[in-house]
Design a protein around this motif. Structure first.
Motif, mmCIF file in Angstrom:
data_model
loop_
_atom_site.group_PDB
_atom_site.id
_atom_site.type_symbol
_atom_site.label_atom_id
_atom_site.label_comp_id
_atom_site.label_asym_id
_atom_site.label_seq_id
_atom_site.Cartn_x
_atom_site.Cartn_y
_atom_site.Cartn_z
ATOM 1 N N GLY A 64 53.521 32.853 41.613
ATOM 2 C CA GLY A 64 52.858 32.918 40.367
ATOM 3 C C GLY A 64 52.389 31.598 39.869
ATOM 4 N N ALA A 65 53.349 30.555 39.732
ATOM 5 C CA ALA A 65 52.840 29.244 39.350
ATOM 6 C C ALA A 65 51.958 28.668 40.291
ATOM 7 C CB ALA A 65 54.084 28.396 39.412
ATOM 8 N N CYS A 66 52.084 28.796 41.340
ATOM 9 C CA CYS A 66 50.896 28.167 42.408
ATOM 10 C C CYS A 66 49.562 28.906 42.406
ATOM 11 C CB CYS A 66 51.324 27.999 43.886
ATOM 12 S SG CYS A 66 52.663 27.025 43.966
ATOM 13 N N LEU A 67 49.616 30.258 42.333
ATOM 14 C CA LEU A 67 48.388 31.094 41.968
ATOM 15 C C LEU A 67 47.498 30.674 40.656
ATOM 16 C CD1 LEU A 67 49.217 34.439 43.536
ATOM 17 C CD2 LEU A 67 47.456 32.633 44.562
ATOM 18 N N ALA A 68 48.381 30.584 39.609
ATOM 19 C CA ALA A 68 47.687 29.987 38.466
ATOM 20 C C ALA A 68 47.308 28.465 38.452
ATOM 21 C CB ALA A 68 48.994 30.128 37.455
ATOM 22 N N ALA A 69 47.980 27.490 39.197
ATOM 23 C CA ALA A 69 47.440 26.342 39.467
ATOM 24 C C ALA A 69 45.982 26.160 40.410
ATOM 25 C CB ALA A 69 48.480 25.516 40.277
ATOM 26 N N ALA A 113 47.955 26.394 29.902
ATOM 27 C CA ALA A 113 46.612 26.561 30.271
ATOM 28 C C ALA A 113 46.174 27.951 29.905
ATOM 29 C CB ALA A 113 46.275 26.101 31.829
ATOM 30 N N GLY A 114 47.160 28.939 29.713
ATOM 31 C CA GLY A 114 46.979 30.172 29.289
ATOM 32 C C GLY A 114 46.858 31.201 30.583
ATOM 33 N N ARG A 115 46.986 30.506 31.878
ATOM 34 C CA ARG A 115 46.792 31.274 33.184
ATOM 35 C C ARG A 115 48.033 31.913 33.567
ATOM 36 N NH1 ARG A 115 43.883 26.455 34.187
ATOM 37 N NH2 ARG A 115 45.582 25.789 35.681
ATOM 38 N N LEU A 116 49.022 31.714 32.887
ATOM 39 C CA LEU A 116 50.535 32.170 33.442
ATOM 40 C C LEU A 116 51.314 32.760 32.443
ATOM 41 C CD1 LEU A 116 52.352 32.223 35.846
ATOM 42 C CD2 LEU A 116 53.179 30.139 35.251
ATOM 43 N N THR A 117 51.726 33.942 32.416
ATOM 44 C CA THR A 117 52.685 34.615 31.416
ATOM 45 C C THR A 117 53.627 35.318 32.138
ATOM 46 O OG1 THR A 117 51.049 36.409 31.474
ATOM 47 C CG2 THR A 117 50.658 34.925 29.921
ATOM 48 N N PHE A 118 54.838 35.413 31.254
ATOM 49 C CA PHE A 118 56.000 36.059 31.822
ATOM 50 C C PHE A 118 56.428 37.352 31.036
ATOM 51 C CE2 PHE A 118 56.186 31.855 33.165
ATOM 52 C CZ PHE A 118 56.477 31.933 34.634
ATOM 53 N N VAL A 119 56.611 38.503 31.363
ATOM 54 C CA VAL A 119 56.966 39.704 30.853
ATOM 55 C C VAL A 119 58.176 40.360 31.558
ATOM 56 C CG1 VAL A 119 54.412 40.001 30.027
ATOM 57 C CG2 VAL A 119 55.452 41.184 32.197
ATOM 58 N N GLN A 120 58.474 41.257 30.678
ATOM 59 C CA GLN A 120 59.823 42.150 31.494
ATOM 60 C C GLN A 120 59.099 43.401 31.662
ATOM 61 O OE1 GLN A 120 63.021 42.766 28.777
ATOM 62 N NE2 GLN A 120 64.218 43.674 30.478
ATOM 63 N N ASP A 121 58.038 43.901 31.145
ATOM 64 C CA ASP A 121 57.566 45.306 31.228
ATOM 65 C C ASP A 121 56.626 45.220 32.466
ATOM 66 O OD1 ASP A 121 55.968 47.707 31.235
ATOM 67 O OD2 ASP A 121 55.749 47.410 29.003
ATOM 68 N N MET A 167 35.636 29.693 44.728
ATOM 69 C CA MET A 167 36.786 30.812 44.725
ATOM 70 C C MET A 167 36.423 31.482 43.240
ATOM 71 S SD MET A 167 40.828 30.505 44.339
ATOM 72 C CE MET A 167 40.545 29.788 42.574
ATOM 73 N N GLN A 168 36.526 32.721 43.416
ATOM 74 C CA GLN A 168 36.632 33.564 42.296
ATOM 75 C C GLN A 168 37.996 33.738 41.392
ATOM 76 O OE1 GLN A 168 34.886 37.608 42.669
ATOM 77 N NE2 GLN A 168 35.141 38.076 40.689
ATOM 78 N N ALA A 169 37.980 33.402 40.178
ATOM 79 C CA ALA A 169 39.377 33.633 39.713
ATOM 80 C C ALA A 169 39.641 35.215 39.603
ATOM 81 C CB ALA A 169 39.597 33.125 38.353
ATOM 82 N N ARG A 170 40.821 35.792 39.660
ATOM 83 C CA ARG A 170 41.369 36.998 40.037
ATOM 84 C C ARG A 170 42.510 37.178 38.809
ATOM 85 N NH1 ARG A 170 37.570 40.044 42.610
ATOM 86 N NH2 ARG A 170 36.876 39.144 44.458
ATOM 87 N N ARG A 171 42.689 38.293 38.627
ATOM 88 C CA ARG A 171 43.806 38.826 37.804
ATOM 89 C C ARG A 171 44.822 39.400 38.516
ATOM 90 N NH1 ARG A 171 39.522 41.487 35.768
ATOM 91 N NH2 ARG A 171 40.327 43.555 36.428
ATOM 92 N N VAL A 172 46.063 38.463 38.703
ATOM 93 C CA VAL A 172 47.110 38.729 39.419
ATOM 94 C C VAL A 172 48.371 39.144 38.782
ATOM 95 C CG1 VAL A 172 48.561 37.698 41.720
ATOM 96 C CG2 VAL A 172 45.838 37.243 41.245
ATOM 97 N N ALA A 173 49.171 40.165 39.348
ATOM 98 C CA ALA A 173 50.389 40.482 38.858
ATOM 99 C C ALA A 173 51.472 40.070 39.935
ATOM 100 C CB ALA A 173 50.677 41.532 38.213
ATOM 101 N N VAL A 174 52.511 39.322 39.597
ATOM 102 C CA VAL A 174 53.564 39.142 40.633
ATOM 103 C C VAL A 174 54.893 39.813 39.944
ATOM 104 C CG1 VAL A 174 55.114 37.212 41.296
ATOM 105 C CG2 VAL A 174 52.779 36.929 41.063
ATOM 106 N N ILE A 175 55.639 40.579 41.017
ATOM 107 C CA ILE A 175 56.813 41.210 40.520
ATOM 108 C C ILE A 175 57.822 40.482 41.291
ATOM 109 C CG2 ILE A 175 57.737 43.500 40.234
ATOM 110 C CD1 ILE A 175 55.032 43.151 38.912
ATOM 111 N N GLY A 176 58.739 39.954 40.273
ATOM 112 C CA GLY A 176 59.838 39.229 40.822
ATOM 113 C C GLY A 176 59.928 38.085 40.580
ATOM 114 N N THR A 177 60.573 37.135 39.884
ATOM 115 C CA THR A 177 60.593 35.541 39.577
ATOM 116 C C THR A 177 61.739 34.815 40.460
ATOM 117 O OG1 THR A 177 61.710 35.797 37.659
ATOM 118 C CG2 THR A 177 59.178 36.118 37.576
ATOM 119 N N MET A 189 50.872 25.084 48.499
ATOM 120 C CA MET A 189 49.807 24.280 48.567
ATOM 121 C C MET A 189 49.337 23.647 49.932
ATOM 122 S SD MET A 189 48.862 24.711 45.360
ATOM 123 C CE MET A 189 49.247 24.944 43.650
ATOM 124 N N HIS A 190 50.035 23.400 50.889
ATOM 125 C CA HIS A 190 49.618 22.916 52.118
ATOM 126 C C HIS A 190 50.235 23.755 53.218
ATOM 127 C CE1 HIS A 190 48.243 19.271 49.836
ATOM 128 N NE2 HIS A 190 49.523 19.447 49.132
#
Length: 438
Positions: free
Chosen positions: A19-24, A64-72, A1-11, A161-162
């Motif tokens: 977001g959390a599961c894709l980072a995992a 792990a640095g794979r998940l970040t949160f922003v307001q912008d 699986m190739q790691a991708r750069r993903v944005a998730v709008i809405g938490t 996950m399942h």
């Protein structure tokens, strides 16, 4: 699986879980939310949502640095290969889905979307929304994909996950495969189709589940009239693989954040398409009628001669729409509570997920710190949410606080014999009444 750069709008439930599961799964995910306070809490791994394993996944993703949160929001999508729209689509005027949040975000990100990226509708949206979003974006170089979620609150991480299936729809097959590849490694069939098919699949699934619940509740009423036990009947039909045993448990009606709004939205879609769907209308009407039937049962047991509940105190055990969540959206427990309050009842309620004062409920009921406090002086106790805590409750103590030893188990969750030995009469849905031991 190739790691991708993903944005998730809405938490919310869907966005944060996505977001959390894709980072995992190894992707680099930026989650954006307009609520500055929520963003700051999430940056500290403080999760407001009651959802098993979600706080741990957020903490691990941050570390792990794979998940970040922003307001912008525009900043979140500038480097993204895939952008998920996980936005609220509440019931709007006339029952139609309100797409204001989706449209506003599409307008906000239109100019900053990277060339060749895919925008994914994860929210539950009416058929045709992918085309509508594509038109709003006005970006022929950007593909719009429908990837509906099938997450149950209280089991959202487990379901992600399942999954039992992954549905991805788009007019652009390459974009659909790009999104499907995000889930590589998950053991589930991937169903590629057009966007309309994917959008309708989500509505059709929720309608079918609502229909099964309405069927079970109506069948329970018939069982009571005929002297049968609903548990025996649903067990008998549930073993038929063409029917299955899931969603055949009677209760206080169906509700929650999805089924009510999605059935009404599908009804609007039918009307706009000129298609009459009597079964859908009957499913909604049956749910409302069932809740009224339960209210009438309470009135018959402890109401005034005029049919009111004026001055009658009632204890409510459970308010969330199901156990394992703090979500009150379209909770059937609250629907029943409102109907009782309209009859004049004085309501005292306990729910283990609602430990703090709730001003939004103050006109409806009084929240208590313990079930025993809620039961004090009540003419009856109503179990409206299937919290495990209630099954193992000290029912002798509850019986000692009630003014009348009657428990309405509207979730068919309790051990009726246990309550009977505690000196309580237990009335479930579609079951024989268990009269208090003499």
């Amino acid at each position: 699986m190739q790691a991708r750069r993903v944005a998730v709008i809405g938490t919310g439930y869907v966005g944060l879980t996505t977001g959390a599961c894709l980072a995992a799964l190894g992707h680099r995910v930026v989650c954006a939310d307009a609520d500055a306070g929520k963003v700051e809490r999430l940056r500290r791994a403080e999760v407001d949502i009651m959802e098993p394993r979600l706080p741990e996944l957020v903490e691990e993703g941050l570390a792990a640095g794979r998940l970040t949160f922003v307001q912008d929001t525009p900043a979140a999508v500038r480097e993204a290969e895939i952008v998920f729209l996980c936005l609220p689509t509440p019931m709007g005027s006339g029952g139609a889905a309100d797409l204001a949040a989706v449209e506003a975000v599409a307008d906000e990100i239109r100019a900053v979307l990277p060339h060749g990226c895919a925008v994914v509708n994860k929210s539950t949206v009416p058929v045709g929304t992918s085309e509508r979003v594509a038109a709003l974006l006005g970006r022929p170089d950007v593909s719009v994909v429908s990837n509906p979620e099938f997450l149950r609150e209280g089991r959202a991480v487990q379901d992600f996950m399942h999954p039992d299936r992954l549905v991805v729809g788009s007019a652009d097959e390459d974009a659909a495969r790009l999104v499907a590849d995000l889930y590589a490694g998950l053991d589930a069939p991937t169903l590629l189709m057009d966007a309309a098919g994917a959008e309708l699949t989500k509505y059709a699934a929720n309608f079918f589940l609502a229909m099964k619940l309405s069927f079970a509740n109506n069948l329970a009423t018939l069982c009571e009239a005929l002297g049968a036990d609903i548990d025996d009947v649903t067990r008998g039909i549930g073993h038929d693989p063409r029917i299955g045993g899931a969603f055949l448990q009677p209760g206080p009606g169906w509700g929650g954040s999805c089924l009510p709004k999605d059935t009404h939205a599908l009804l609007t879609v039918c009307e706009q398409a000129g298609v009459d769907f009597p079964l859908l209308r009957a499913t909604i009407e049956t749910n409302l009628k069932h809740q009224q039937t339960l209210v009438e049962r309470v009135v018959a047991g402890c109401g005034q001669p005029d049919g009111s509940l004026r001055g009658v105190r009632l204890a409510l055990f459970g308010l969330t729409f199901k156990a394992g969540t703090s979500d009150l959206r379209d909770s059937p427990a609250l629907a029943v509570a409102r109907a009782l309050r309209e009859r004049g009842a004085e309501l005292y309620a306990y729910d283990p997920a609602l430990s703090e004062t709730r001003p939004d409920l103050s006109d409806l009921l009084t929240l208590t710190a313990t079930p025993e406090e809620a039961a004090g002086g009540a003419a009856a106790c109503l179990v409206l949410t299937e919290w495990p805590h209630f099954h193992d409750l000290d029912w002798e103590a509850v019986a000692g606080r009630l003014a009348s030893p009657v428990v309405h188990d509207f979730r068919n969750f309790l051990d009726a014999e246990r309550l009977r030995r505690a000196g309580l009469t237990c009335r479930a849905v579609g079951r024989p009444v268990a009269v208090a031991a003499g």
